[in-house]
Scaffold this motif. Structure first.
Motif, PDB file in Angstrom:
ATOM      1  N   LEU A  52       2.336  11.960   7.419  1.00 22.64           N
ATOM      2  CA  LEU A  52       2.017  10.568   7.105  1.00 22.64           C
ATOM      3  C   LEU A  52       1.046  10.620   5.937  1.00 22.64           C
ATOM      4  O   LEU A  52       0.453  11.670   5.675  1.00 22.64           O
ATOM      5  N   GLY A  53       0.884   9.508   5.249  1.00 18.87           N
ATOM      6  CA  GLY A  53      -0.135   9.455   4.216  1.00 18.87           C
ATOM      7  C   GLY A  53       0.367   8.996   2.876  1.00 18.87           C
ATOM      8  O   GLY A  53       1.472   9.340   2.443  1.00 18.87           O
ATOM      9  N   GLU A  54      -0.467   8.168   2.245  1.00 13.78           N
ATOM     10  CA  GLU A  54      -0.210   7.659   0.904  1.00 13.78           C
ATOM     11  C   GLU A  54      -1.508   7.845   0.117  1.00 13.78           C
ATOM     12  O   GLU A  54      -2.591   7.681   0.676  1.00 13.78           O
ATOM     13  N   ALA A  55      -1.382   8.169  -1.156  1.00 10.54           N
ATOM     14  CA  ALA A  55      -2.567   8.353  -2.000  1.00 10.54           C
ATOM     15  C   ALA A  55      -2.678   7.189  -2.974  1.00 10.54           C
ATOM     16  O   ALA A  55      -1.853   7.059  -3.879  1.00 10.54           O
ATOM     17  N   ALA A  56      -3.699   6.343  -2.757  1.00  7.56           N
ATOM     18  CA  ALA A  56      -3.922   5.219  -3.671  1.00  7.56           C
ATOM     19  C   ALA A  56      -4.729   5.703  -4.861  1.00  7.56           C
ATOM     20  O   ALA A  56      -5.773   6.337  -4.693  1.00  7.56           O
ATOM     21  N   VAL A  57      -4.215   5.441  -6.057  1.00  8.81           N
ATOM     22  CA  VAL A  57      -4.863   5.876  -7.291  1.00  8.81           C
ATOM     23  C   VAL A  57      -5.303   4.629  -8.054  1.00  8.81           C
ATOM     24  O   VAL A  57      -4.473   3.790  -8.420  1.00  8.81           O
ATOM     25  N   ILE A  58      -6.604   4.513  -8.253  1.00  6.08           N
ATOM     26  CA  ILE A  58      -7.173   3.343  -8.918  1.00  6.08           C
ATOM     27  C   ILE A  58      -7.644   3.762 -10.297  1.00  6.08           C
ATOM     28  O   ILE A  58      -8.609   4.512 -10.437  1.00  6.08           O
ATOM     29  N   THR A  59      -6.910   3.300 -11.314  1.00  5.08           N
ATOM     30  CA  THR A  59      -7.257   3.721 -12.677  1.00  5.08           C
ATOM     31  C   THR A  59      -8.162   2.699 -13.356  1.00  5.08           C
ATOM     32  O   THR A  59      -8.826   3.024 -14.330  1.00  5.08           O
TER      33      THR A  59
ATOM     34  N   ALA B 104      -9.854   8.393 -12.611  1.00  4.52           N
ATOM     35  CA  ALA B 104      -9.255   7.627 -11.514  1.00  4.52           C
ATOM     36  C   ALA B 104      -9.989   7.884 -10.192  1.00  4.52           C
ATOM     37  O   ALA B 104     -10.486   8.986  -9.952  1.00  4.52           O
ATOM     38  N   ARG B 105     -10.063   6.854  -9.356  1.00  2.00           N
ATOM     39  CA  ARG B 105     -10.539   7.038  -7.981  1.00  2.00           C
ATOM     40  C   ARG B 105      -9.309   7.164  -7.091  1.00  2.00           C
ATOM     41  O   ARG B 105      -8.323   6.459  -7.306  1.00  2.00           O
ATOM     42  N   VAL B 106      -9.365   8.085  -6.140  1.00  5.36           N
ATOM     43  CA  VAL B 106      -8.212   8.346  -5.276  1.00  5.36           C
ATOM     44  C   VAL B 106      -8.643   8.224  -3.816  1.00  5.36           C
ATOM     45  O   VAL B 106      -9.667   8.780  -3.422  1.00  5.36           O
ATOM     46  N   PHE B 107      -7.896   7.440  -3.042  1.00  3.59           N
ATOM     47  CA  PHE B 107      -8.159   7.277  -1.606  1.00  3.59           C
ATOM     48  C   PHE B 107      -6.869   7.532  -0.842  1.00  3.59           C
ATOM     49  O   PHE B 107      -5.784   7.255  -1.348  1.00  3.59           O
ATOM     50  N   PHE B 108      -7.014   8.012   0.376  1.00  5.19           N
ATOM     51  CA  PHE B 108      -5.832   8.333   1.176  1.00  5.19           C
ATOM     52  C   PHE B 108      -5.719   7.381   2.358  1.00  5.19           C
ATOM     53  O   PHE B 108      -6.693   7.150   3.077  1.00  5.19           O
ATOM     54  N   LEU B 109      -4.524   6.836   2.521  1.00  3.51           N
ATOM     55  CA  LEU B 109      -4.265   5.910   3.634  1.00  3.51           C
ATOM     56  C   LEU B 109      -3.085   6.416   4.443  1.00  3.51           C
ATOM     57  O   LEU B 109      -2.413   7.367   4.043  1.00  3.51           O
TER      58      LEU B 109
END
Lengths: 343, 343, 343, 343
Positions: free
Chosen positions: B210-217, B53-58
């Protein structure tokens, strides 16, 4: 082959082609600044009894809706309409493409009911979270509606009152307006001009090669219409092509006269369908008839008649549309009726 | 004053502030390319059992939804969701602002039902006019939903099957995911990672500043995520602010542990409300309780308790929300219950 | 390793972290409606001597630019800026993503010159084809500019006069405003508030974890700022995170004091570079130094110093950026200078 | 009055109106699915020697550019063009309205030079900050250009090589393509079809009432063209209006033949202007002549000749455009020349 697939299967009313031919080699300035556009606008202002209205000519309905709605709404606002509204169903997301939400409300007979609109607006402006929501910035209705029904004069005035109370512009999509005017003389152009801030008079489906006339009665709206049209790719270099057509359509009531034929013949077809016991999607007073037929009837008709798919009614039935137009001949309607009787 | 207005009334879990303080003067490269973002991403991949998975933080949920949805959809596509979906109701038209239609379907208990989705997709792809319509390009669900309910494991798998059949990505909005994981261990991160093409793990409402972790599988989606985030104004110069927080949240199961407190206390409150005979909007297994109360009770509570307006239930009743969080203390819940009993 | 890659390599000024820790468990309402945001806004109004200004807090510069510009412009308008303006070069097309053209004019020393602006506006409004063109709806400048230069007080006032003559709002991007204020006390907050309709005070690069303070001095602009921010995904649930930081930055002149250190040390470095005979891209009075170095020097430095690529100067030279910040230590600057002397 | 204001002052070539009249009452299906659109597409494929090309008909140039560019670019990409490109100057920001940046490069004689393009692309893909920048996703050129100049065959092939090297589609705007084909037979339709991924053949300015034919030679691009056109408001219900016209324009080389007249007469005018010692903006081989004249000459001409403002040259001179078309008569050109000689 009998043709009832739509009201845009032919070219233009012959008088329009004659005028285009007569004027063809005249040299006029571009972009709708020519004499014909200006005279057509005058004729429309007169027909609407609205001398102050601004009139612009565009090429199609989806384009006119997109330009008017994007031009009126602020970036954070959306447009309210019935869930069956054309902008919500069959314009490929053109409104959203300009950044605006379509705020769809439940419909009845294809119409946005005043009570439904009023309740929605009241709720919105009481909602403590409304700053997190899309603000309703205008109201869209179509007349005739997507299923051929019409607003009564009192329904239209009621919608206007609600919009005025909330200071929200009312916009009427008249893609098939001629057929509405022919079906109910009470809702005429002056009444529409009085009730709506903006509306358009459809030409494409009522005898023109193409073209819609946007009528802006509210002087505060759409000040930069020319540029907005250009930005949306809707500005014609040879604007006179639209001007000449509307100039002719609004000479000697041509627009209204050619609409009457379509309405009368559609009525004849609808009555026949009812006699045969077919279920109508709705009683339509205008030129589009929506009827639910068994799929085997549909298959039998298809080789001999063109008509439109509307929606699957159930596993074995489909709702289809038969449309008449200014060009439909009575003989074809009679032939269709007898064909249906044989199915 | 008792505070149940939301689950974002405090700062961050103390351990997070400690880590931010410890690491404060370390010098790191910007834009999420630092060591903490990379270690946090590793911990999340491990927790999801999804090493690829790729993980990005917003920074927030609306932003994450806008970036992911705009990044996945083609310009002519829309996103399908339940009519109660956050993107359809309380994101101020952020999705439409990027040019995409939200295709809202009827909801049940705040959820998008598999049968409703399947029927809609089947109809769309059979519709002979579909080229005039907005094509569904992805499906959005929230878990927990906006009213605190949860998808079961089998409901989630069923949605995945439908999406795969139509080759449409499934996206899960996990703004309050921790509270969902705590309430139903069966729907855990590995299952979510297996069923969804993209999802996000909410931090703002579960212990982070604050912050959300987007997980792209799905490796085929969102190839240019960095640039899309930047274009949407979502890229933080000091990305490590997000990395440090998620690194800590995913150390020793902190994320899950702090969620359990909120769920347990919300359950206690919900049971008390039921005993008192209040009508719940829905049975909620997570940290948000929605209850309909008489307006005079509302007025009596307001000076002593903060809670949220949800919607007017009728002329004399309002549905309100009580939210607990990782920071809620049992004493406050008990105080609220006795206050309610006195009303 | 010496770090000069940017002015956002550390966390926050220690006093800010202390305040966040002290206030961490206080319960506040969300979305910037809390006490700290309101007190920070008051302090900023006082510092600007502009009691009527509205102040909002956002998370980053690109986001603030996108929200302010999209919120001010009409759909058919664009924003004028120097071709080197951040919105034109390094914001991944965020302005265009909202539908607006960036109207880039030639720059001098990173600045938009008044004469260039005036000539452009004069030409535009004389152009007989202007209705086919994007209308300039506002002017964007950055202070300090992207290459560290500053507008003088008279340059700023001149730009204001031109904007007022054409009734076009002037917007100032102050991502690094603290460093500008420290470098030229004449262009202070009251002057900026007087000359600009909107501007923002950068926090991210001047001691905060993240955050920018948008100051709206023109009461007619951005009436729906809250909703526009939400629509752009820029609204923080825990808005107090920004309020607490700006409240502290504007206590005892902290914002200005921490900026002075960066400016002094950058000046020291720039002088040393000049003595060594290096070619500067421009004389910079603020915290960013742009210098053109041979690629072999670049390679020698890279293992020991972090700095930023700016642009290829020619086949064998690169222009790079050294940035100082509130946290830079003089010893590191001295170490860098001696390293450079050895190259 | 002599008319040289534009090449869209008349209606259509008489043969086109005849065909529209002959076919007027035929009933055809809508939206370009009719026999005439299909035969016109075949004729264009044949003329381009590109049997695999897809051909679609739209109503205007700005619309075609907006649809093609928005349909090809990813949301984070922009389109590269010469700063004088029509999409950058006179389309009211239509490209940005769809969310995409126009990446304008310096022009020479109205053309995008291969070396300039190559240097820009090379720099972009070497730029370490490119993920913060708008990625070039396609290249736009116009032929003839906005000032009437033409790309040579070798210039066009060179642009193609560069685009292929970077895997970026090349798009050619042929609003006045007929006049280009007539002026330089070497750059013919087969060569253009070979070099470009997409291009359009302009009808509006070359004998049609309205209409442009988009030719897509790259099978991977614009798969959903129909829906994209609809979303942009560019789909005509009576698509056959465009089909009939292009069917006729591509019968017996009508398109090319009527263009030759315009080019020959423009050449005659340009030579006369040169003999009179007027300064040309550029040597134009096509149907638009750009010349700088003293403002008093301009004033003398205005009552007797219509022509277009192009730009102010200096305080006392203006650059104006004289355009010829398929309908221009030699007598009018001679009359204009003698008028000019008398000024």
């Amino acid at each position: 082959m009998l043709h009832f697939a739509s009201d845009y299967m032919e070219g233009a009313h012959p008088r329009i082609l004659e005028r285009l031919t007569e004027t063809n080699l005249e040299k006029t300035p571009g972009y709708g600044t020519d004499f014909y556009c200006s005279r057509a606008a005058d004729r429309i202002r007169t027909a609407c009894r609205c001398p102050e209205a601004r009139v612009f000519f565009l090429t199609g309905g989806t384009q006119t809706n997109a330009v008017v709605i994007d031009g009126i709404l602020e970036s954070w606002q959306g447009v309210v309409c019935a869930e069956s509204g054309h902008i919500n169903t069959h314009e490929a997301g053109a409104i959203e493409h300009s950044g605006h939400k379509v705020l769809a409300l439940p419909q009845k007979d294809g119409k946005l009911e005043a009570d439904v609109l009023e309740a929605y607006l009241k709720n919105f402006f009481c909602d403590e979270n409304r700053e997190h929501m899309t603000e309703p910035g205008m109201v869209y209705i179509s007349h005739p509606t997507e299923i051929g029904t019409l607003y009564t004069a009192s329904e239209l005035c009621r919608l206007q009152e609600i919009c005025q109370f909330y200071s929200i512009p009312l916009y009427l999509d008249g893609a098939r307006l001629g057929y509405g005017l022919a079906a109910d003389p009470e809702v005429d152009l002056p009444l529409i001009a009085e009730c709506c801030d903006v509306f358009y008079i459809g030409g494409t489906k009522v005898g023109a090669l193409l073209g819609e006339a946007a009528v802006i009665t509210n002087p505060h709206l759409l000040r930069r219409f020319f540029t907005i049209v250009k930005q949306h790719g809707g500005l014609l270099a040879k604007g006179r092509l639209l001007g000449v057509q509307f100039d002719e359509l609004f000479t000697d009531d041509l627009y209204l006269k050619i609409s009457e034929n379509a309405v009368r013949l559609a009525g004849k077809l609808q009555n026949a369908l009812k006699k045969m016991g077919y279920r109508l999607k709705t009683e339509s007073p205008t030129n589009q008839i929506f009827v639910t037929i068994p799929d085997e009837v549909k298959s039998k008709l298809e080789p001999k008649v063109s008509f439109s798919f509307w929606e699957k009614a159930d596993e074995t039935h489909t709702t289809v549309r038969f449309a008449t137009s200014w060009a439909t001949e009575e003989a074809d309607v009679d032939a269709l009726i007898s064909l249906l009787e044989k199915c």
